[in-house]
Write a protein that holds these residues in place. Sequence first.
Motif, PDB file in Angstrom:
ATOM      1  N   ASP A 121      10.834  -2.099   4.694  1.00  0.00           N
ATOM      2  CA  ASP A 121       9.934  -1.232   5.461  1.00  0.00           C
ATOM      3  C   ASP A 121      10.546   0.135   5.788  1.00  0.00           C
ATOM      4  N   PHE A 122      10.310   1.058   4.860  1.00  0.00           N
ATOM      5  CA  PHE A 122      10.855   2.416   5.021  1.00  0.00           C
ATOM      6  C   PHE A 122       9.751   3.443   5.259  1.00  0.00           C
ATOM      7  N   GLY A 123       8.621   2.971   5.783  1.00  0.00           N
ATOM      8  CA  GLY A 123       7.486   3.865   6.031  1.00  0.00           C
ATOM      9  C   GLY A 123       7.787   4.939   7.064  1.00  0.00           C
ATOM     10  N   LYS A 124       8.701   4.630   7.988  1.00  0.00           N
ATOM     11  CA  LYS A 124       9.040   5.618   9.013  1.00  0.00           C
ATOM     12  C   LYS A 124      10.528   5.988   8.926  1.00  0.00           C
ATOM     13  N   THR A 125      11.040   6.006   7.709  1.00  0.00           N
ATOM     14  CA  THR A 125      12.426   6.430   7.480  1.00  0.00           C
ATOM     15  C   THR A 125      12.382   7.828   6.885  1.00  0.00           C
ATOM     16  N   LEU A 126      12.920   8.788   7.630  1.00  0.00           N
ATOM     17  CA  LEU A 126      12.781  10.194   7.219  1.00  0.00           C
ATOM     18  C   LEU A 126      14.140  10.866   7.060  1.00  0.00           C
ATOM     19  N   LYS A 140       0.833  -1.206   0.000  1.00  0.00           N
ATOM     20  CA  LYS A 140       0.000   0.000   0.000  1.00  0.00           C
ATOM     21  C   LYS A 140       0.859   1.243   0.000  1.00  0.00           C
ATOM     22  N   TYR A 141       0.483   2.182  -0.846  1.00  0.00           N
ATOM     23  CA  TYR A 141       1.291   3.371  -1.075  1.00  0.00           C
ATOM     24  C   TYR A 141       1.510   4.180   0.197  1.00  0.00           C
ATOM     25  N   CYS A 142       2.761   4.541   0.398  1.00  0.00           N
ATOM     26  CA  CYS A 142       3.132   5.426   1.499  1.00  0.00           C
ATOM     27  C   CYS A 142       4.196   6.336   0.906  1.00  0.00           C
ATOM     28  N   GLU A 143       3.937   7.642   0.959  1.00  0.00           N
ATOM     29  CA  GLU A 143       4.799   8.579   0.249  1.00  0.00           C
ATOM     30  C   GLU A 143       6.239   8.556   0.770  1.00  0.00           C
ATOM     31  N   SER A 144       6.385   8.508   2.100  1.00  0.00           N
ATOM     32  CA  SER A 144       7.765   8.548   2.608  1.00  0.00           C
ATOM     33  C   SER A 144       8.517   7.268   2.229  1.00  0.00           C
ATOM     34  N   GLU A 145       7.791   6.149   2.163  1.00  0.00           N
ATOM     35  CA  GLU A 145       8.447   4.903   1.740  1.00  0.00           C
ATOM     36  C   GLU A 145       8.854   4.996   0.269  1.00  0.00           C
ATOM     37  N   GLN A 146       7.969   5.576  -0.544  1.00  0.00           N
ATOM     38  CA  GLN A 146       8.301   5.740  -1.962  1.00  0.00           C
ATOM     39  C   GLN A 146       9.561   6.589  -2.122  1.00  0.00           C
ATOM     40  N   ARG A 147       9.621   7.708  -1.396  1.00  0.00           N
ATOM     41  CA  ARG A 147      10.793   8.593  -1.504  1.00  0.00           C
ATOM     42  C   ARG A 147      12.069   7.822  -1.173  1.00  0.00           C
TER      43      ARG A 147
END
Length: 356
Positions: free
Chosen positions: A308-313, A102-109
Amino acid sequence: MRLKRNNIKPRKPQGARCKKPVLSPASSFEEYDEDFSEPCPTVTHSSQADVGSDAKNELLKPGAMVNSSPLPGPLRTGSPWVQVVGHAGNFRTGPDGKLLKKYCESEQRCLQKLMGDSLRPYVPSYYGVTRHDQQDYNTMDNLLAGFDSPCIMDCKMGTRTYLEDDLRKARESPQPRKDMYEKMVAVDPGAPHPEEHAQQAVLKTRYMQWRESLSSTDTLGFRIEGIQKANGTCNTNFKKTKCNEQVVQALEDFVDKSVPILRSYQKRLKEIRLVLENSDFFRAHEVVGSSLLFIHDRTGKAGVWMIDFGKTLPTPPPLTLDHRTPWVEGNREDGYLWGLDNFIDILTNILSVLLE
Ligand SMILES: Nc1ncnc2c1ncn2[C@@H]1O[C@H](COP(=O)(O)OP(=O)(O)OP(=O)(O)O)[C@@H](O)[C@H]1O
Ligand SMILES: O=P(O)(O)O[C@@H]1[C@H](O)[C@H](O)[C@@H](OP(=O)(O)O)[C@H](OP(=O)(O)O)[C@H]1O
């Protein structure tokens, strides 16, 4: 909603309909009990591993390492895929065997940046966004492709599993959660503070900190989230796996005390550490809640990838991180490399004991 199994439970055979986890009133854990409204695409065993030609020649050599193909390969039939842990309903497999999350913008970046970083061979290759049933997905390699009845382990890396920003938000507009209170009480009825008992709810950051202290996140900088063995049994009951001995036992069981597999993992982790220490991406990102996915099979093939990079900023420039300095609020450190150092030390100790 997350996939949860109370204990060890055999998985459904490949090609079966996806099972949707439902909340069990008795335990508040979620179980596979209900059909999704639509079936997963039928999956078949791929005859070739999703690896480069050199690696393909290595398939039957014990301890051979596998890299994810850095470039989109030819379309092939889907490879079997299983989800060990994580949010339920977040994934589906594509007809070409790719994995859709499922799309997550921060993961995409992150995935986009990682495709141009030295870390590229250690993350699933990224193919952009796919739209399906009015839902966008990030499309990536299925890392299980090419493995034969794989054993899979998900380890969440780092000493902190929530973002600094989550702390700020919790202070500014606290939103205590009943579901997290229930998950807490299910593990330890004495864990909530009196005021949390009174409102039957806890803040997410408080819940996440409690999970860290209960497990080896605090003491070792990583924790085992789930293990699926080749026979399909899956164990996600590691919330209280904290001390070295418990971790060692779980790891030994995961690899069935195989020295070649342990050596492969040790070699791969050392390689990942070296690349991380020199990666532009890693230096400039707070990597929180990310996992290392360990996969091996009976042919002796083994690999480890970052997922899993959903919370990688990104850190605010010019701030960079060394990922070993202990976290204090404001320094954005995540303890990822400290955890990896400990992981490698533990594997090294297991190997030396097995070789005695
Ligand atoms: N590229 C991949 N190839 C194969 N399996 C994968 C891949 N990405 C994820 N998985 C599987 O899905 C599980 C969950 O992945 P991930 O951590 O990305 O999901 P999530 O829902 O974001 O998790 P979290 O609850 O930690 O936020 C992993 O443990 C693994 O079993
Ligand atoms: O493993 P548990 O004990 O079930 O706890 C979950 C776990 O910490 C996940 O990492 C987290 O998702 P994120 O990493 O995406 O924050 C999720 O938050 P959520 O319920 O808000 O999704 C928690 O419920």
